[in-house]
Design a protein around this motif. Sequence first.
Motif, PDB file in Angstrom:
ATOM      1  N   LEU A 176       0.694  -1.389   0.267  1.00  0.00           N
ATOM      2  CA  LEU A 176       0.157  -0.419  -0.217  1.00  0.00           C
ATOM      3  C   LEU A 176       0.558   0.938  -0.345  1.00  0.00           C
ATOM      4  CD1 LEU A 176      -3.032   1.673   0.045  1.00  0.00           C
ATOM      5  CD2 LEU A 176      -2.163   1.511   2.722  1.00  0.00           C
ATOM      6  N   ALA A 177       1.922   1.389   0.584  1.00  0.00           N
ATOM      7  CA  ALA A 177       3.188   2.228   0.659  1.00  0.00           C
ATOM      8  C   ALA A 177       3.777   3.126  -0.282  1.00  0.00           C
ATOM      9  CB  ALA A 177       4.062   2.640   1.886  1.00  0.00           C
ATOM     10  N   GLY A 178       3.335   1.465  -1.573  1.00  0.00           N
ATOM     11  CA  GLY A 178       4.516   1.977  -2.066  1.00  0.00           C
ATOM     12  C   GLY A 178       3.480   3.059  -3.582  1.00  0.00           C
ATOM     13  N   HIS A 179       1.983   2.849  -3.314  1.00  0.00           N
ATOM     14  CA  HIS A 179       0.852   3.404  -4.051  1.00  0.00           C
ATOM     15  C   HIS A 179       0.812   4.771  -3.674  1.00  0.00           C
ATOM     16  CE1 HIS A 179      -0.084   0.124  -6.800  1.00  0.00           C
ATOM     17  NE2 HIS A 179      -0.438  -0.582  -5.184  1.00  0.00           N
ATOM     18  N   LEU A 180       1.072   5.027  -1.756  1.00  0.00           N
ATOM     19  CA  LEU A 180       0.538   6.415  -1.052  1.00  0.00           C
ATOM     20  C   LEU A 180       1.477   7.308  -1.722  1.00  0.00           C
ATOM     21  CD1 LEU A 180      -0.458   4.488   2.140  1.00  0.00           C
ATOM     22  CD2 LEU A 180      -2.154   5.875   0.246  1.00  0.00           C
ATOM     23  N   VAL A 181       2.858   7.053  -1.599  1.00  0.00           N
ATOM     24  CA  VAL A 181       3.575   7.552  -1.455  1.00  0.00           C
ATOM     25  C   VAL A 181       3.743   8.568  -3.052  1.00  0.00           C
ATOM     26  CG1 VAL A 181       5.906   6.629  -0.286  1.00  0.00           C
ATOM     27  CG2 VAL A 181       5.407   6.152  -2.411  1.00  0.00           C
ATOM     28  N   LEU A 182       3.332   7.949  -4.066  1.00  0.00           N
ATOM     29  CA  LEU A 182       3.039   8.870  -5.178  1.00  0.00           C
ATOM     30  C   LEU A 182       2.169   9.760  -4.948  1.00  0.00           C
ATOM     31  CD1 LEU A 182       3.065   5.061  -7.888  1.00  0.00           C
ATOM     32  CD2 LEU A 182       4.738   7.308  -6.780  1.00  0.00           C
ATOM     33  N   LYS A 183       0.915   9.015  -4.753  1.00  0.00           N
ATOM     34  CA  LYS A 183      -0.329   9.990  -4.806  1.00  0.00           C
ATOM     35  C   LYS A 183      -0.557  11.164  -3.465  1.00  0.00           C
ATOM     36  CE  LYS A 183      -3.682   7.087  -5.601  1.00  0.00           C
ATOM     37  NZ  LYS A 183      -4.987   6.308  -5.460  1.00  0.00           N
ATOM     38  N   ILE A 184       0.225  11.453  -1.955  1.00  0.00           N
ATOM     39  CA  ILE A 184       0.208  11.775  -1.213  1.00  0.00           C
ATOM     40  C   ILE A 184       1.903  12.330  -0.042  1.00  0.00           C
ATOM     41  CG2 ILE A 184      -2.181  11.382  -0.283  1.00  0.00           C
ATOM     42  CD1 ILE A 184      -0.565   9.767   2.199  1.00  0.00           C
ATOM     43  N   GLY A 185       2.875  11.399  -0.923  1.00  0.00           N
ATOM     44  CA  GLY A 185       3.852  12.136  -0.686  1.00  0.00           C
ATOM     45  C   GLY A 185       5.114  11.594   0.128  1.00  0.00           C
ATOM     46  N   PHE A 186       6.348  11.148   0.568  1.00  0.00           N
ATOM     47  CA  PHE A 186       6.662  10.220   1.353  1.00  0.00           C
ATOM     48  C   PHE A 186       6.150  10.703   2.686  1.00  0.00           C
ATOM     49  CE2 PHE A 186       9.674  10.126  -2.334  1.00  0.00           C
ATOM     50  CZ  PHE A 186      10.002   8.903  -2.083  1.00  0.00           C
ATOM     51  N   ARG A 187       6.339  12.360   3.234  1.00  0.00           N
ATOM     52  CA  ARG A 187       6.145  12.212   4.158  1.00  0.00           C
ATOM     53  C   ARG A 187       5.066  12.123   4.945  1.00  0.00           C
ATOM     54  NH1 ARG A 187       4.262  17.069   7.191  1.00  0.00           N
ATOM     55  NH2 ARG A 187       5.469  17.222   9.533  1.00  0.00           N
ATOM     56  N   ARG A 188       3.916  12.128   4.574  1.00  0.00           N
ATOM     57  CA  ARG A 188       1.941  11.711   4.948  1.00  0.00           C
ATOM     58  C   ARG A 188       2.013  10.343   4.774  1.00  0.00           C
ATOM     59  NH1 ARG A 188      -2.268  15.928   1.656  1.00  0.00           N
ATOM     60  NH2 ARG A 188      -0.864  18.022   2.403  1.00  0.00           N
ATOM     61  N   THR A 189       2.844   9.851   3.936  1.00  0.00           N
ATOM     62  CA  THR A 189       2.998   8.419   4.562  1.00  0.00           C
ATOM     63  C   THR A 189       3.757   7.929   5.568  1.00  0.00           C
ATOM     64  OG1 THR A 189       2.680   8.168   1.905  1.00  0.00           O
ATOM     65  CG2 THR A 189       3.530   5.638   3.165  1.00  0.00           C
ATOM     66  N   ALA A 190       4.756   8.308   5.713  1.00  0.00           N
ATOM     67  CA  ALA A 190       5.697   8.126   6.983  1.00  0.00           C
ATOM     68  C   ALA A 190       4.703   8.268   8.379  1.00  0.00           C
ATOM     69  CB  ALA A 190       6.588   8.743   7.306  1.00  0.00           C
ATOM     70  N   ILE A 191       4.246   9.465   8.496  1.00  0.00           N
ATOM     71  CA  ILE A 191       3.934  10.007   9.092  1.00  0.00           C
ATOM     72  C   ILE A 191       2.108   9.035   8.827  1.00  0.00           C
ATOM     73  CG2 ILE A 191       1.324  11.500  10.564  1.00  0.00           C
ATOM     74  CD1 ILE A 191       3.715  13.305   9.520  1.00  0.00           C
ATOM     75  N   LEU A 192       1.651   8.182   8.668  1.00  0.00           N
ATOM     76  CA  LEU A 192       0.471   7.657   9.036  1.00  0.00           C
ATOM     77  C   LEU A 192       1.289   5.618   9.875  1.00  0.00           C
ATOM     78  CD1 LEU A 192      -1.893   7.730   5.284  1.00  0.00           C
ATOM     79  CD2 LEU A 192      -2.418   8.362   7.859  1.00  0.00           C
ATOM     80  N   GLY A 193       1.927   5.696   8.621  1.00  0.00           N
ATOM     81  CA  GLY A 193       2.590   4.417   8.978  1.00  0.00           C
ATOM     82  C   GLY A 193       3.376   5.403  10.938  1.00  0.00           C
ATOM     83  N   GLY A 194       3.699   6.237  11.497  1.00  0.00           N
ATOM     84  CA  GLY A 194       4.147   6.563  12.757  1.00  0.00           C
ATOM     85  C   GLY A 194       2.646   6.260  13.366  1.00  0.00           C
ATOM     86  N   LEU A 195       1.899   6.543  12.856  1.00  0.00           N
ATOM     87  CA  LEU A 195       0.344   6.766  14.137  1.00  0.00           C
ATOM     88  C   LEU A 195      -0.304   5.527  14.127  1.00  0.00           C
ATOM     89  CD1 LEU A 195      -2.077   9.864  12.467  1.00  0.00           C
ATOM     90  CD2 LEU A 195      -1.401   9.486  14.381  1.00  0.00           C
TER      91      LEU A 195
END
Length: 494
Positions: A324-343
Amino acid sequence: MNKLREYYQSKQTHRPLVLTALVIAMFMGAIEGTIVATAMPNIVSDLGGFSLYSWVFSSFLLMQAVTTIIYGKLADLYGRKPIFVIGVVIFLIGSILCGLAPTMTMLIVFRIIQGIGAGAIHPIVSTMVGDMYTIEERAKIQGYLASVWGISSVIGPLLGGFIVQFADWSWIFWMNIPLGIIGLIGVLLFFHEEVTKEKKSIDYIGAGLFFITISSLVIVLVQGGSAWDWNSLQIISLISTFIVGTGLFIWQETRAKVPMMPLYLWKNKLITVANLATLTSGMIILGLSSFLPTYVQGVMGYSPIIAGFTLSTLSLGWPIAATLAGHLVLKIGFRRTAILGGLALLLGGTLFLNLDPGKGPIYAGFSSFVVGIGMGLTSTTFIVAIQNSVDWKMRGAATSLNMFMRIIGSTVGAAVLGGILNQRTNQLLTSQGADLSIGNTDVLLDETSRSQLPQDVLELLQGTLSTAFHSVFIGVFIIALISFIFTLLFPKNK
């Protein structure tokens, strides 16, 4: 057979056969961590030595961490094949000896041998794939290798549970032998390379200083407060060694021609934040892998198979979230995907903070699944962002440094949380005035011995272990909170 003979005689690499051998070798190395975690309660009930529990993991990971970078440099100097073969042979020797270990101390010694060999498997396999395939092909092939880790992580706890349920725990080590032999045959016969005889320097001094420094830290974290008082001569000496060793290591890395750890990479904020978050998330993953099965068996009283289930859900959430992260980084960027992971990590840590024996294995398994989601989102985002932030010449060093930080995080995590468990258990037993020690908790991990305990002793030991494990889960929550804070500091990067 004739075609295979022709490939061997022509000195051309037969890529499908070599890739199959590498995948098998990768599976062998990857499954070792999770399969041992599930079997540890049975190993402790057989060999004793509960106070040395975390050393079974820390010793393996410590040697793997130190040797990983050294093996990579040796492979550049002498070629991939001989270093791969040496690493797998050492790993198999260690596996055979681990299955024959008569005591917990000897098991730790043999795990050190295993770790020395394991340090060659992951980096050399990745390097060999890079040698065999073009840039366009590597993404697909590396995806295969990544799936091996996910599959082995899911299979490991369950397989470990079945082995200790229906056979002797030694087979969790001996099952490596046929896998390793297949991997060796495939590489020896069908992988061919031309090694350029170029003299390269190896940072042996840096590796030695690093080993001494990290070993001192790990021993302090494991033994401090349990075997040795915090103000004892042993602890003070080891802390002093760690401080001096760290200074000497940094000095050595600034002057070495080919440093073991390129310090200039730490000037990149993205790499620094990603590596620090990788360090703390590595502490979480091995902390849960090491101690959750013991909690489910010793405190909740369930079988090894059920304990394996609670851990396998973590490994199930990881590859799902990584995809899922592979698709998210293209749509919302690295930082937001990382923050979702941190949450997700923080939510998982909160769930474990509220875990008690009454909630049962389903709750524990769901909590592990949430942590797995966090690991998948953060690990994939970090490694892709790191590789995207450096040029080709620095990409290999930056990638290996991130992998190195995860191993170190796992090593320190096992030591820190293991130290908390040992210290808290001793404190509780002493405060209650019971004529018991931490060694008496071994019987909780054997169903027959547990059933023979007087009810009051059983309740005392289970209650003590439950409270001690709650302290471990508090530590997991704090580490998850720190990981989340690191993701908030992650810079924006296109």
